[in-house]
Design a protein around this motif. Structure first.
Motif, mmCIF file in Angstrom:
data_model
loop_
_atom_site.group_PDB
_atom_site.id
_atom_site.type_symbol
_atom_site.label_atom_id
_atom_site.label_comp_id
_atom_site.label_asym_id
_atom_site.label_seq_id
_atom_site.Cartn_x
_atom_site.Cartn_y
_atom_site.Cartn_z
ATOM 1 N N HIS A 46 19.041 17.449 -36.249
ATOM 2 C CA HIS A 46 19.978 16.353 -35.960
ATOM 3 C C HIS A 46 20.550 16.581 -34.565
ATOM 4 O O HIS A 46 21.466 17.365 -34.372
ATOM 5 N N ARG A 47 19.971 15.894 -33.605
ATOM 6 C CA ARG A 47 20.391 16.069 -32.219
ATOM 7 C C ARG A 47 21.503 15.084 -31.876
ATOM 8 O O ARG A 47 21.771 14.138 -32.602
ATOM 9 N N GLY A 48 22.107 15.303 -30.732
ATOM 10 C CA GLY A 48 23.157 14.403 -30.270
ATOM 11 C C GLY A 48 22.858 13.891 -28.883
ATOM 12 O O GLY A 48 21.863 14.267 -28.250
ATOM 13 N N GLY A 49 23.722 13.005 -28.405
ATOM 14 C CA GLY A 49 23.637 12.527 -27.032
ATOM 15 C C GLY A 49 22.312 11.879 -26.681
ATOM 16 O O GLY A 49 21.712 11.158 -27.477
ATOM 17 N N ALA A 50 21.840 12.177 -25.469
ATOM 18 C CA ALA A 50 20.623 11.548 -24.952
ATOM 19 C C ALA A 50 19.399 11.891 -25.792
ATOM 20 O O ALA A 50 18.486 11.071 -25.933
ATOM 21 N N GLN A 51 19.346 13.092 -26.369
ATOM 22 C CA GLN A 51 18.194 13.471 -27.191
ATOM 23 C C GLN A 51 18.096 12.609 -28.444
ATOM 24 O O GLN A 51 17.008 12.171 -28.823
ATOM 25 N N ALA A 52 19.230 12.358 -29.087
ATOM 26 C CA ALA A 52 19.236 11.491 -30.266
ATOM 27 C C ALA A 52 18.831 10.073 -29.894
ATOM 28 O O ALA A 52 18.077 9.419 -30.629
ATOM 29 N N ARG A 53 19.319 9.592 -28.767
ATOM 30 C CA ARG A 53 18.935 8.259 -28.302
ATOM 31 C C ARG A 53 17.431 8.161 -28.077
ATOM 32 O O ARG A 53 16.795 7.176 -28.448
ATOM 33 N N GLU A 54 16.847 9.195 -27.500
ATOM 34 C CA GLU A 54 15.406 9.188 -27.227
ATOM 35 C C GLU A 54 14.596 9.182 -28.525
ATOM 36 O O GLU A 54 13.579 8.484 -28.624
ATOM 37 N N VAL A 55 15.037 9.964 -29.515
ATOM 38 C CA VAL A 55 14.333 9.983 -30.795
ATOM 39 C C VAL A 55 14.379 8.601 -31.435
ATOM 40 O O VAL A 55 13.353 8.071 -31.896
ATOM 41 N N GLU A 56 15.556 7.992 -31.464
ATOM 42 C CA GLU A 56 15.666 6.676 -32.105
ATOM 43 C C GLU A 56 14.860 5.618 -31.366
ATOM 44 O O GLU A 56 14.163 4.812 -31.987
ATOM 45 N N ALA A 57 14.921 5.604 -30.044
ATOM 46 C CA ALA A 57 14.165 4.620 -29.270
ATOM 47 C C ALA A 57 12.668 4.767 -29.537
ATOM 48 O O ALA A 57 11.951 3.772 -29.717
ATOM 49 N N ARG A 58 12.186 6.006 -29.582
ATOM 50 C CA ARG A 58 10.755 6.239 -29.855
ATOM 51 C C ARG A 58 10.378 5.777 -31.245
ATOM 52 O O ARG A 58 9.364 5.097 -31.438
ATOM 53 N N ARG A 59 11.186 6.114 -32.223
ATOM 54 C CA ARG A 59 10.873 5.751 -33.606
ATOM 55 C C ARG A 59 10.913 4.245 -33.807
ATOM 56 O O ARG A 59 10.121 3.687 -34.574
ATOM 57 N N LEU A 60 11.819 3.551 -33.132
ATOM 58 C CA LEU A 60 11.871 2.098 -33.252
ATOM 59 C C LEU A 60 10.598 1.452 -32.711
ATOM 60 O O LEU A 60 10.065 0.514 -33.302
ATOM 61 N N VAL A 61 10.095 1.968 -31.604
ATOM 62 C CA VAL A 61 8.843 1.454 -31.038
ATOM 63 C C VAL A 61 7.683 1.712 -32.000
ATOM 64 O O VAL A 61 6.845 0.826 -32.244
ATOM 65 N N GLU A 62 7.631 2.910 -32.565
ATOM 66 C CA GLU A 62 6.559 3.252 -33.494
ATOM 67 C C GLU A 62 6.595 2.359 -34.732
ATOM 68 O O GLU A 62 5.555 1.833 -35.162
ATOM 69 N N LEU A 63 7.770 2.188 -35.303
ATOM 70 C CA LEU A 63 7.897 1.386 -36.519
ATOM 71 C C LEU A 63 7.597 -0.088 -36.265
ATOM 72 O O LEU A 63 6.951 -0.755 -37.084
ATOM 73 N N LYS A 64 8.046 -0.595 -35.116
ATOM 74 C CA LYS A 64 7.748 -1.982 -34.765
ATOM 75 C C LYS A 64 6.235 -2.192 -34.665
ATOM 76 O O LYS A 64 5.703 -3.212 -35.128
ATOM 77 N N ALA A 65 5.536 -1.228 -34.089
ATOM 78 C CA ALA A 65 4.080 -1.323 -33.961
ATOM 79 C C ALA A 65 3.394 -1.280 -35.327
ATOM 80 O O ALA A 65 2.267 -1.782 -35.472
ATOM 81 N N GLN A 66 4.061 -0.689 -36.319
ATOM 82 C CA GLN A 66 3.498 -0.613 -37.669
ATOM 83 C C GLN A 66 3.917 -1.812 -38.531
ATOM 84 O O GLN A 66 3.641 -1.835 -39.729
ATOM 85 N N GLY A 67 4.564 -2.787 -37.914
ATOM 86 C CA GLY A 67 4.930 -4.003 -38.629
ATOM 87 C C GLY A 67 6.212 -3.930 -39.420
ATOM 88 O O GLY A 67 6.489 -4.813 -40.240
#
Length: 260
Positions: A46-67
């Motif tokens: 469970h990261r914080g700050g910019a690292q947490a933001r990067e994880v969420e942004a990446r996962r949102l892109v991945e999930l969107k691509a999976q429909g």
């Protein structure tokens, strides 16, 4: 922390990522999960700050691509994201619903999770508070952790069912059989390793569930979740055994012929 904002008259969410302060609690949970071989319950970092933001942004892109129905990223800062509004809080919808409407909402959520899993997706914490409802579609939010850092895909998908069961069980204290039936339907079409892992984990937790049933409302809700998911996966595992025996008997699935 997320707060609602308006952008050109449209509602959006500004999500801030503070520094993580859960190292001790996560370390304890990880120790317990390893000690009792509860792999699907191992906590991701469970990261914080910019690292947490990067994880969420990446996962949102991945999930969107999976429909998967997740928010679009509208903008970002050093430790913040601006996210699209995808509907009302699923948790609030469940609280305000009558029994029949609640069943329809939960069935829709189960279908959405199952469909995402078929596309190779996983969530992490598909709890009602991390889900939305726009009147026709279930949405998913909150992805600042990535379970695949500590487990494989089948375990992550099993974790999804465990988390979801825990989140909705409190709404089915008086009707656990209704929730079990809905989850059992999903388990029958889920990948076998996912079902078996969820069954294994809840099996190890059944003794704890018996204790928790006497430990107040939150304890009862968790106990119900463990027992309901275990029962749902028990049915699916039994069905798999019957199908295997049917196939081994003569090389044909006679049970399926009865359904056609």
């Amino acid at each position: 922390m997320a707060e609602p904002i308006l952008i050109e008259g449209q509602r959006a969410w500004l999500k801030h990522y503070g520094e993580s302060s859960r190292a001790l609690a996560l370390g304890l949970l990880n120790f317990v999960a390893r000690r009792f071989r509860l792999d699907a319950l191992r906590p991701p970092p469970h990261r914080g700050g910019a690292q947490a933001r990067e994880v969420e942004a990446r996962r949102l892109v991945e999930l969107k691509a999976q429909g998967v129905n997740v928010p679009e990223v509208i903008g970002h800062g050093k430790a913040a994201l601006v996210l699209e509004h995808t509907g009302a809080s699923f948790n609030s919808c469940l609280r305000e619903a009558d029994a029949a409407t609640r069943d329809r909402l939960v069935a829709a959520a189960i279908d959405a999770i199952a469909e995402a899993h078929r596309g190779g997706a996983y969530f992490g914490q598909p709890l009602p508070r991390n889900m939305t409802w726009d009147g026709s579609r279930v949405g998913f939010i909150d992805f600042e952790e990535d379970p695949l850092e500590v487990m494989d895909l089948e375990q992550a998908q099993a974790r999804d069912w465990l988390m979801f069961g825990d989140g909705v069980a409190r709404y089915y204290e008086d009707r656990p059989q209704a929730l079990k039936a809905m989850l059992a339907g999903a388990m029958q079409v889920a990948d076998r390793p996912v079902v078996e892992h969820a069954h294994e984990v809840t099996g190890r937790l059944r003794r704890l569930a018996r204790v928790l049933r006497r430990a107040g409302r939150s304890g009862r809700a968790l106990a119900h979740a463990i027992l309901v998911v275990h029962a749902a996966t028990s049915f699916a595992c039994a069905a798999l055994v019957v199908l295997c025996l049917d196939w081994l008997a003569d090389g044909e699935l006679d049970l399926l012929a009865l359904l056609t």
